[in-house]
Motif scaffolding. Sequence first.
Motif, PDB file in Angstrom:
ATOM      1  N   PRO A 180       0.803  -1.239   0.000  1.00  0.00           N
ATOM      2  CA  PRO A 180       0.000   0.000   0.000  1.00  0.00           C
ATOM      3  C   PRO A 180       0.833   1.285   0.000  1.00  0.00           C
ATOM      4  O   PRO A 180       0.336   2.335  -0.402  1.00  0.00           O
ATOM      5  CB  PRO A 180      -0.805  -0.115   1.302  1.00  0.00           C
ATOM      6  N   ASP A 181       2.103   1.204   0.426  1.00  0.00           N
ATOM      7  CA  ASP A 181       2.929   2.430   0.370  1.00  0.00           C
ATOM      8  C   ASP A 181       3.691   2.531  -0.952  1.00  0.00           C
ATOM      9  O   ASP A 181       4.527   3.407  -1.143  1.00  0.00           O
ATOM     10  CB  ASP A 181       3.906   2.471   1.556  1.00  0.00           C
ATOM     11  N   GLY A 182       3.426   1.608  -1.877  1.00  0.00           N
ATOM     12  CA  GLY A 182       4.060   1.662  -3.199  1.00  0.00           C
ATOM     13  C   GLY A 182       5.339   0.841  -3.282  1.00  0.00           C
ATOM     14  O   GLY A 182       5.911   0.701  -4.365  1.00  0.00           O
ATOM     15  N   ASP A 183       5.809   0.273  -2.173  1.00  0.00           N
ATOM     16  CA  ASP A 183       6.993  -0.592  -2.230  1.00  0.00           C
ATOM     17  C   ASP A 183       6.656  -1.882  -2.980  1.00  0.00           C
ATOM     18  O   ASP A 183       5.527  -2.376  -2.906  1.00  0.00           O
ATOM     19  CB  ASP A 183       7.444  -0.978  -0.808  1.00  0.00           C
ATOM     20  N   LEU A 184       7.683  -2.426  -3.669  1.00  0.00           N
ATOM     21  CA  LEU A 184       7.487  -3.687  -4.404  1.00  0.00           C
ATOM     22  C   LEU A 184       8.242  -4.788  -3.655  1.00  0.00           C
ATOM     23  O   LEU A 184       9.423  -4.607  -3.337  1.00  0.00           O
ATOM     24  CB  LEU A 184       8.064  -3.505  -5.813  1.00  0.00           C
ATOM     25  N   VAL A 185       7.565  -5.900  -3.357  1.00  0.00           N
ATOM     26  CA  VAL A 185       8.257  -7.002  -2.670  1.00  0.00           C
ATOM     27  C   VAL A 185       8.101  -8.286  -3.477  1.00  0.00           C
ATOM     28  O   VAL A 185       7.106  -8.482  -4.190  1.00  0.00           O
ATOM     29  CB  VAL A 185       7.722  -7.255  -1.231  1.00  0.00           C
ATOM     30  N   HIS A 186       9.112  -9.153  -3.352  1.00  0.00           N
ATOM     31  CA  HIS A 186       9.060 -10.469  -3.982  1.00  0.00           C
ATOM     32  C   HIS A 186       8.930 -11.482  -2.857  1.00  0.00           C
ATOM     33  O   HIS A 186       9.919 -11.866  -2.250  1.00  0.00           O
ATOM     34  CB  HIS A 186      10.295 -10.687  -4.852  1.00  0.00           C
ATOM     35  N   VAL A 187       7.681 -11.859  -2.577  1.00  0.00           N
ATOM     36  CA  VAL A 187       7.409 -12.697  -1.406  1.00  0.00           C
ATOM     37  C   VAL A 187       7.746 -14.146  -1.734  1.00  0.00           C
ATOM     38  O   VAL A 187       7.436 -14.627  -2.817  1.00  0.00           O
ATOM     39  CB  VAL A 187       5.919 -12.601  -0.998  1.00  0.00           C
ATOM     40  N   GLY A 188       8.368 -14.809  -0.776  1.00  0.00           N
ATOM     41  CA  GLY A 188       8.742 -16.210  -0.988  1.00  0.00           C
ATOM     42  C   GLY A 188      10.191 -16.353  -1.399  1.00  0.00           C
ATOM     43  O   GLY A 188      10.704 -17.466  -1.502  1.00  0.00           O
ATOM     44  N   GLY A 189      10.871 -15.266  -1.651  1.00  0.00           N
ATOM     45  CA  GLY A 189      12.294 -15.316  -2.005  1.00  0.00           C
ATOM     46  C   GLY A 189      12.999 -14.167  -1.311  1.00  0.00           C
ATOM     47  O   GLY A 189      12.387 -13.135  -1.063  1.00  0.00           O
ATOM     48  N   THR A 190      14.275 -14.334  -0.992  1.00  0.00           N
ATOM     49  CA  THR A 190      14.975 -13.258  -0.293  1.00  0.00           C
ATOM     50  C   THR A 190      15.548 -12.238  -1.267  1.00  0.00           C
ATOM     51  O   THR A 190      16.001 -11.193  -0.868  1.00  0.00           O
ATOM     52  CB  THR A 190      16.123 -13.821   0.565  1.00  0.00           C
ATOM     53  N   ARG A 191      15.562 -12.558  -2.539  1.00  0.00           N
ATOM     54  CA  ARG A 191      16.049 -11.595  -3.530  1.00  0.00           C
ATOM     55  C   ARG A 191      15.443 -11.931  -4.888  1.00  0.00           C
ATOM     56  O   ARG A 191      15.062 -13.075  -5.143  1.00  0.00           O
ATOM     57  CB  ARG A 191      17.571 -11.649  -3.617  1.00  0.00           C
TER      58      ARG A 191
END
Length: 557
Positions: A180-191
Amino acid sequence: MDNSATQANISEEIANELCAVLGTDNVCTSPEDLDRYSRCTIPWQSRCAAVVFPGSTDEVVSVVRIASRHRIAVWPSSKGRNWGYGTTLAIEDGAIVMILERMNRILEVNEELAYAVIEPGVTYEQFNAYLRSNGFKLWVDCTDGSAQGSVMGNAIERGVGETPYGDHFGNLCGLEVVLPDGDLVHVGGTRKGLKTWHTHKWGVGPYLEGIFTQSNLGIVTQAGIWLMPKPESYNSFVYEVRDERHLPKVVDAFRHLALTGVVNTKLHMINDFVSMTILTQRINEKVPQEGPLTDADLDALRRKYGISPWSCAGGIYGTREQVKLQRSLLRKALSPYGRLIFVSNGLLPYIERVINWSWKNPIYRKLTEIAARTSLLVLESAPYVHKILQGIPTEFFVKHAYYRYRHPRPQNDVHPAHDGCGLIWFAPILPFTNDNIWPYLDTCKKLFTEHGFDFYVAMLLMNPRSVICLMAIIFDKDDPDETTRSKHLYASLLANMRENHLQQYRAGLQSWDDLFKDAPELKRLNGKIKTALDPNNIIAPGHYGISQNENDAPLDH
Ligand code: ADP
């Protein structure tokens, strides 16, 4: 949320900012468009203020940032065909509806490891056609809902399909999420670029993928999805239970077959009224047009169409030897209680040819119906069942939503929400035992009858231990009295479910207020997470009953 749509407007400033990012073609604010995306089959209503169609993850991020700055809610959908659960409706007027259908790329298919990476707009029809036309020996699992539904949207709702890969969320692996703050995450992996992102489901550390399903904590823009390797052999089966006294034996048999791994399909068991809604519409029948069918009318319609009180369908998959063995184990376990018919790929063209001939010639038709011991209309559904159980989607079964529709149902462009059909899904999940199922279904049936509706129930085996008892309230949306009664019935079903210590496996907008009534501590926990991740409260506030806690002061960003 109100029962009548009110006018809501987005400011010119916000509209201009959205257009600058997405282009004017991808921002809708005309009254006709807002009407269209504020339409659902359920008898509750709100009105959105804009509809946006981002074409990339960057554009999703930009929209979220604009919404955050202006503190305006964004309700994401992939295709927006969540009929009976709310479609694209927000709880409150004035939200931005975000549809991700332009993001429809299939980014990767890994045949060796049997997975793919897709965007939210990829539909069942598109995905299945892509895999087959490119010669991949992989099958996607679809539902018996719309072929134009989103593969990812259904998985995010934790929907259920047909094959051994029918636990749709269970087969997601590795998500890209815009927070919701606009950050992009790749869930399930550390990179990003991690080799096991789409092969090892649990990642490392707390398992987070689940919090982005049935929730409002982020917008999923990419997902890995495990696919079923095309088996050497496959059969679908249809199983008709004509004597209801056998049902407890059938449930015991199916539970045993599922627990021992003989059956790993998402078995479907439907009652006679479900079959009826697929085969006909109330307006086509010479029965009273109001209230539930009498026992005599139901019996006459059963005979007219050759419908059994209960019909079941599923698939068996494996090597030729495995399928042969499964056939004989199923026959041994089920034949004493009903009629079991297997369909193979070899048999299918023959069945289709017989159906075609029989439609053209009344004598053939009579002979076919006698031989099949059912009507041609029922027989006609067998090829669709066979195709769905290998991931080939169809609109054939969506017909049920039109049962109370006052006009002939459309042949193409099937869209019950836009057509004004009345449909509410109610989806309790139960332990898969007779003691749990039948007494509970009796109480539900009584409530349907008391409120003037026919009892529609389909049992879908979620896993060998739990069964979804999916009920539909199908009503005439043009009839105010029937519409009001549909709401009362829904409220009674919810109360009865709670009294029976049950909950739904998936919930529509119509029940989000109720979800955590018996678990205030869980509601608070969800609220704490919501406040932490979405301080400006912009992603679908209230979706699945998740809202900021009143006492958790929002942070100002
Ligand atoms: P379908 O068209 O296949 O029925 P939808 O696109 O309507 O599926 O999605 C069903 C629900 O799942 C939506 O109402 C929304 O709550 C949630 N959802 C769908 N896609 C996303 C997404 N990409 N990110 C977050 N939530 C989503």
